[in-house]
Write an enzyme that holds these catalytic residues in place. Structure first.
Site, PDB file in Angstrom:
ATOM      1  N   HIS A  36       1.585   9.398 -54.830  1.00 27.38           N
ATOM      2  CA  HIS A  36       2.612   9.910 -54.274  1.00 27.38           C
ATOM      3  C   HIS A  36       2.183  10.905 -53.267  1.00 27.38           C
ATOM      4  O   HIS A  36       1.858  12.037 -53.353  1.00 27.38           O
ATOM      5  CB  HIS A  36       3.439  10.682 -55.265  1.00 27.38           C
ATOM      6  N   HIS A  83       2.660  12.580 -48.754  1.00 26.85           N
ATOM      7  CA  HIS A  83       3.184  12.455 -47.419  1.00 26.85           C
ATOM      8  C   HIS A  83       2.355  12.667 -46.536  1.00 26.85           C
ATOM      9  O   HIS A  83       1.586  13.758 -46.289  1.00 26.85           O
ATOM     10  CB  HIS A  83       4.334  13.766 -47.539  1.00 26.85           C
ATOM     11  N   LYS A  96      11.355   3.302 -52.448  1.00 23.70           N
ATOM     12  CA  LYS A  96      11.620   4.686 -52.657  1.00 23.70           C
ATOM     13  C   LYS A  96      13.039   5.107 -52.856  1.00 23.70           C
ATOM     14  O   LYS A  96      13.708   4.797 -51.641  1.00 23.70           O
ATOM     15  CB  LYS A  96      10.781   5.612 -52.012  1.00 23.70           C
ATOM     16  N   HIS A 110      13.013   9.326 -56.807  1.00 26.65           N
ATOM     17  CA  HIS A 110      13.123  10.929 -56.661  1.00 26.65           C
ATOM     18  C   HIS A 110      14.243  11.274 -57.742  1.00 26.65           C
ATOM     19  O   HIS A 110      15.414  11.187 -57.668  1.00 26.65           O
ATOM     20  CB  HIS A 110      13.180  11.422 -55.501  1.00 26.65           C
ATOM     21  N   HIS A 136       6.938  12.867 -59.548  1.00 27.30           N
ATOM     22  CA  HIS A 136       7.001  14.380 -59.651  1.00 27.30           C
ATOM     23  C   HIS A 136       7.738  14.604 -60.589  1.00 27.30           C
ATOM     24  O   HIS A 136       8.547  15.729 -60.403  1.00 27.30           O
ATOM     25  CB  HIS A 136       6.901  14.946 -58.446  1.00 27.30           C
ATOM     26  N   ASP A 190       2.348  14.473 -54.385  1.00 29.22           N
ATOM     27  CA  ASP A 190       3.426  15.080 -53.658  1.00 29.22           C
ATOM     28  C   ASP A 190       3.080  15.997 -52.784  1.00 29.22           C
ATOM     29  O   ASP A 190       3.735  16.952 -52.296  1.00 29.22           O
ATOM     30  CB  ASP A 190       4.424  15.328 -54.728  1.00 29.22           C
TER      31      ASP A 190
HETATM   32  C1  NCD Z   1       8.792  16.419 -49.804  1.00 29.96           C
HETATM   33  C2  NCD Z   1       8.613  16.565 -48.398  1.00 29.96           C
HETATM   34  O1  NCD Z   1       8.574  17.462 -47.771  1.00 29.96           O
HETATM   35  O2  NCD Z   1       8.630  15.499 -47.685  1.00 29.96           O
HETATM   36  N1  NCD Z   1       9.132  17.785 -50.357  1.00 29.96           N
HETATM   37  C3  NCD Z   1       9.129  18.223 -51.651  1.00 29.96           C
HETATM   38  O3  NCD Z   1       9.266  19.395 -51.661  1.00 29.96           O
HETATM   39  N2  NCD Z   1       8.504  17.495 -52.551  1.00 29.96           N
HETATM   40  C4  NCD Z   1       9.840  15.407 -50.343  1.00 29.96           C
HETATM   41  C5  NCD Z   1       9.933  14.969 -51.547  1.00 29.96           C
HETATM   42  O4  NCD Z   1       8.955  14.333 -52.191  1.00 29.96           O
HETATM   43  O5  NCD Z   1      10.536  15.480 -52.355  1.00 29.96           O
HETATM   44 ZN    ZN Z   2       7.306  13.492 -52.397  1.00 40.22          ZN
END
Ligand code: NCD
Ligand code: ZN
Length: 342
Positions: free
Chosen positions: A12, A14, A94, A131, A169, A246
């Protein structure tokens, strides 16, 4: 002392676009051989074709096996599920509940609206990544995950018993208990930051009581008891639990703001943070299962022939990185385990 493990899998992650992507992508590629890339960009990744072009974009930045998640909306078509099933670059879809987190404006308002899609995913064996939070204003933010499990996830698991589900998460003892009670096709990712902080960290800066935006993420961190249950699940070796960092980078002005974004940036040192959590329980022996094996088995990803070495040596996490002053999780603190690539 050092340990050697197969090069890890981040289930996971970003990676964003533009300057931020150029900054953070090489950091994850250095530590992980495989990563699952989240689709909550602006604009979001809504189709298999868009996921493939985003994947090509990331490959230009750094070499890594990018497994793409496509954003599920109430307009996702059956054809898109079928296309994903045939495409090895696509790991699954997702599900973001509407307005639950960063970039969830295209999320699902009512799970019943996507029942035909979930049915198709179950038949086609396409994984669903969730999520897991409700956003109703009458539900306390610290109960969002628990209520999602009770009101939404229990229903999905009952109605689609063969659907392959990752509850992403997880942050609570309720989530650990739920995942353990499900069949083997329901698994969970755990972040490093949720293993290392409880909700007090959102209200603590340098041991003083103060608002700390860098520890604000979603799902929000829970109690010390929840953290301990997560830790025990992570170090247990149970194949249902595996790493999903995450890591969620935001520029400094979006974190330190009157409307601060949710997300902890752990990408620079995700493996080292996980090692810290495992070392504190003297369970480094199970780190490889959690970082490199369990998740790959769930998703059918082969174990790489590359290895990393993790040494016990102390180093300082920088206060900020790059032009955008990205602030790492635990900035300015020491870590005791350091990764070196073979
Ligand atoms: C994530 C993001 O900033 O893209 N933020 C977070 O707090 N985890 C989005 C997510 O995975 O919920
Ligand atoms: Zn995330």
């Amino acid at each position: 002392m050092s340990i050697q493990i197969s090069k890890p899998f981040d289930a996971h992650l970003h990676l964003r676009r533009g300057k931020m992507a150029e900054l953070v992508t090489p950091m994850s590629a250095a530590q992980f051989a495989d990563v699952i890339v989240m689709p909550n960009l602006n604009p979001p990744i809504l189709t298999v074709a868009e996921a493939n072009s985003y994947r090509n974009y990331l490959l230009e930045i750094a070499k890594c096996n990018y497994h793409m998640a496509v954003y599920l909306t109430e307009n996702t078509s059956i054809e898109e599920i079928d296309a994903a099933a045939k495409d090895d670059n696509i790991i699954g879809f997702k599900l973001y509940p509407l307005n639950a987190t960063t970039g969830s404006q295209n999320g699902i308002s009512d799970i019943k609206n996507i029942y035909p899609i979930l049915k198709r995913m179950e038949i086609q064996k396409v994984p669903l990544l969730i999520h897991g939070e409700v956003t109703r204003p009458d539900v306390d933010i610290f109960d969002r995950e628990k209520v999602f499990i009770e009101e939404v996830l229990t229903q999905i698991v009952t109605d689609f018993p063969k659907l392959r589900i990752t509850l992403e998460h997880i942050t609570s003892a309720d989530a650990v208990e739920f995942v353990m009670s499900c069949s083997e096709n329901v698994v969970a990712t755990i972040t490093a930051h949720h293993l290392l902080m409880n909700r007090n960290a959102i209200f603590t800066v340098n041991e003083k009581t103060a608002l700390n935006p860098h520890n604000f993420c979603l799902p929000v961190a829970k109690t010390e008891r929840d953290r301990n249950v997560l830790l025990r699940a992570a170090v247990s070796g149970n194949s249902k639990f595996f790493a999903g960092s995450d890591s969620a980078p935001h520029p400094l002005n979006c974190k330190e703001s009157s409307c601060g974004c949710a997300g902890c940036f752990t990408g620079l040192h995700a493996v080292e943070l996980y090692a810290k959590a495992f070392a504190e329980l003297e369970r480094l022996g199970n780190l490889e299962e959690f970082l490199s094996i369990n998740g790959r088995i769930h998703y059918g990803i082969s174990i790489p022939s590359e290895f990393i070495n993790i040494y016990d040596t102390t180093f300082l996490i920088p206060d900020s990185i790059g032009e955008e002053k990205l602030t790492p999780f635990m900035a300015g603190q020491n870590l005791n385990w350091k990764v070196l690539e073979e």
